[in-house]
Design an enzyme around this catalytic site. Sequence first.
Site, PDB file in Angstrom:
ATOM      1  N   PHE A 135       1.001  -1.147  -0.103  1.00  0.00           N
ATOM      2  CA  PHE A 135      -0.031  -0.039  -0.064  1.00  0.00           C
ATOM      3  C   PHE A 135       0.845   1.212   0.038  1.00  0.00           C
ATOM      4  O   PHE A 135       1.985   1.296   0.658  1.00  0.00           O
ATOM      5  CB  PHE A 135      -0.920  -0.180   1.238  1.00  0.00           C
ATOM      6  N   ASP A 204       2.340  -5.814   8.295  1.00  0.00           N
ATOM      7  CA  ASP A 204       0.973  -4.737   7.946  1.00  0.00           C
ATOM      8  C   ASP A 204      -0.239  -5.857   7.913  1.00  0.00           C
ATOM      9  O   ASP A 204      -0.312  -6.600   7.016  1.00  0.00           O
ATOM     10  CB  ASP A 204       1.218  -4.031   6.844  1.00  0.00           C
ATOM     11  N   TYR A 229     -10.336  -0.053  11.299  1.00  0.00           N
ATOM     12  CA  TYR A 229     -11.742   0.140  10.720  1.00  0.00           C
ATOM     13  C   TYR A 229     -12.090  -0.844   9.586  1.00  0.00           C
ATOM     14  O   TYR A 229     -13.275  -0.316   9.058  1.00  0.00           O
ATOM     15  CB  TYR A 229     -11.649   1.611  10.369  1.00  0.00           C
ATOM     16  N   LYS A 230     -11.405  -1.812   9.282  1.00  0.00           N
ATOM     17  CA  LYS A 230     -11.918  -2.608   8.294  1.00  0.00           C
ATOM     18  C   LYS A 230     -12.626  -3.847   8.698  1.00  0.00           C
ATOM     19  O   LYS A 230     -13.796  -3.680   9.362  1.00  0.00           O
ATOM     20  CB  LYS A 230     -10.583  -3.162   7.361  1.00  0.00           C
ATOM     21  N   ARG A 378     -13.044  -4.480  -6.630  1.00  0.00           N
ATOM     22  CA  ARG A 378     -12.550  -5.200  -5.351  1.00  0.00           C
ATOM     23  C   ARG A 378     -13.868  -5.303  -4.610  1.00  0.00           C
ATOM     24  O   ARG A 378     -14.734  -4.190  -4.505  1.00  0.00           O
ATOM     25  CB  ARG A 378     -11.680  -4.118  -4.583  1.00  0.00           C
TER      26      ARG A 378
END
Length: 403
Positions: A135, A204, A229-230, A378
Site C-alpha cells: 500500500f 502490516d 476500521y476494516k 474489489r
Amino acid sequence: MSDLAVVAEKLDAVDELAAKRAEFVLDPASDRAAEAADVYLDGNSLGALPGVVPGRVEDVVRRQWGELRIRSWEESGWWTAPERIGDRIAPLVGAAPGQIVVGDSTSVNVFKALVGAVRMAGEGRDELLVDATTFPTDGYIAESAARMTGRTLRPVAPADVPGALGERTAAVLLNHVDYRTGRLHDLPGLTAAVREAGAVAVWDLCHSAGALPVGLDEHGVDLAVGCTYKYLNGGPGSPAYLYVRRELQDRFDSPLPGWNSHAEPFGMRSGYEAAPGALRGRVGTPDILSMLALEAALDVWDGVSVEAVRAKSLALTDFFLQCVAAYVPEGRVVCVTPLAHEERGSQIALRCDDAGDVMKRLIERGVVGDFRAPDVLRFGFTPLYVGFADVERAARVLAQTLA
C-alpha cells in the site's frame, strides 16, 4: 429463483455465523424490501457499524465526558484503554496479552515499528527491504525511515524476499494481504526466513486481522501493525495498533518517545525513560472517543472464533467466483485474486476494462464494492455480516450491469 439462489438459501440456513448479522446496522430503513437493501461488500475498506456502538459512544460523551469529566481518566478507564483494547484485539491476531497497544494511525505505527526494527538490528545492517506491491503509505514511510536512519531501501516482491536477504538486511516490511489483489502472503515462511537472516520482520495486518488467522506468537513475528476500521469494524479513522513481541519489548526503542510511553508519565521529568512492555508503543494522549467506539465495536467478536470466520470467508469467496462464472459473460472480467485458499485473503479482485464506471453503476443498484485504478473491481467479504444470498445477488447484478 435460480439454481444458485437456491444453493445460497441452503448455505445461509446452515451458516453458524448468520445470527451475527443482526448485530450490525445494515438495513436502517425497515420498510425497504430485502432485495432493495444494499449488499455491502466494502468491509475491506470500512466495516459496517455494530449496533452497540451508538449507545456506548453516547454514554462516553454524555456521562463520562459530560458528567465525570477529568475523573473519567481513572474512573472510566480512559488511561488504560490503549492496552486494555489491545488485549481484546490480541486473540484475533494470535497474540497473548500484553503485546499490543492501540493508538495513532497505521502510518504512524508503521514508522514506529520500522525505525524501532532498524535500531534493534544494529549498525552493521544498512538495508531495508519493503514489499514492492505494498500500500503506498507503507512505501512512503519506509522511504522516509530509510533516509532518517541512513539505510538503503530496496523494494522486493514478497515471493523474492528469501533470496534478497543477507547480512546487510536490517528489517523487512511486508503486507500480509495485498490490498489490490487480495493475495495472501506466506507469513510463517517469510518470517522464518527474515529471522534466520538475523533481520527483523515487520508485518502490516490491515487486510487480514479479523478476516483470517494470523498467528503472531505462533510464527515468531517480531513487530506488526494494523488498522481497526476494516474487518474489525472500529469506525472511520478508528485508531490503529502496534504489536511488539514480548521477547523484544525491552529492546524496542520507539522513534516517538511521548509522555504516554514514559515509565513515569506524570513525573514530568525532562529525561526520558521508557515504560516497560507494550506501553513503549504509546506516544501522546489517547483519542478517547474513537478508541472507546472501537472497544464497543469489538463486542461483536464475543463467542466468535477466527477459524470459523476464515472457513466462511473461503466459502463466500468460492461461491462468489462460482456465481460470477455462471452469470457474467465470458471474458468480461478476469479474477486477479489467487484461487488457492492458502493464497487468498477475504476479498476478490476482478479486472475489468471500464471498472470505474462499472463500480459506480453497481453502487447505484445497491451492490457496494470499490474500484482501484486502473481497472480493478474489489469486493470484500466480511463473514460476520455477509451472507450467501448477498453473494449470489452481487454476482447477478454484476452480470446485468456488464451486459
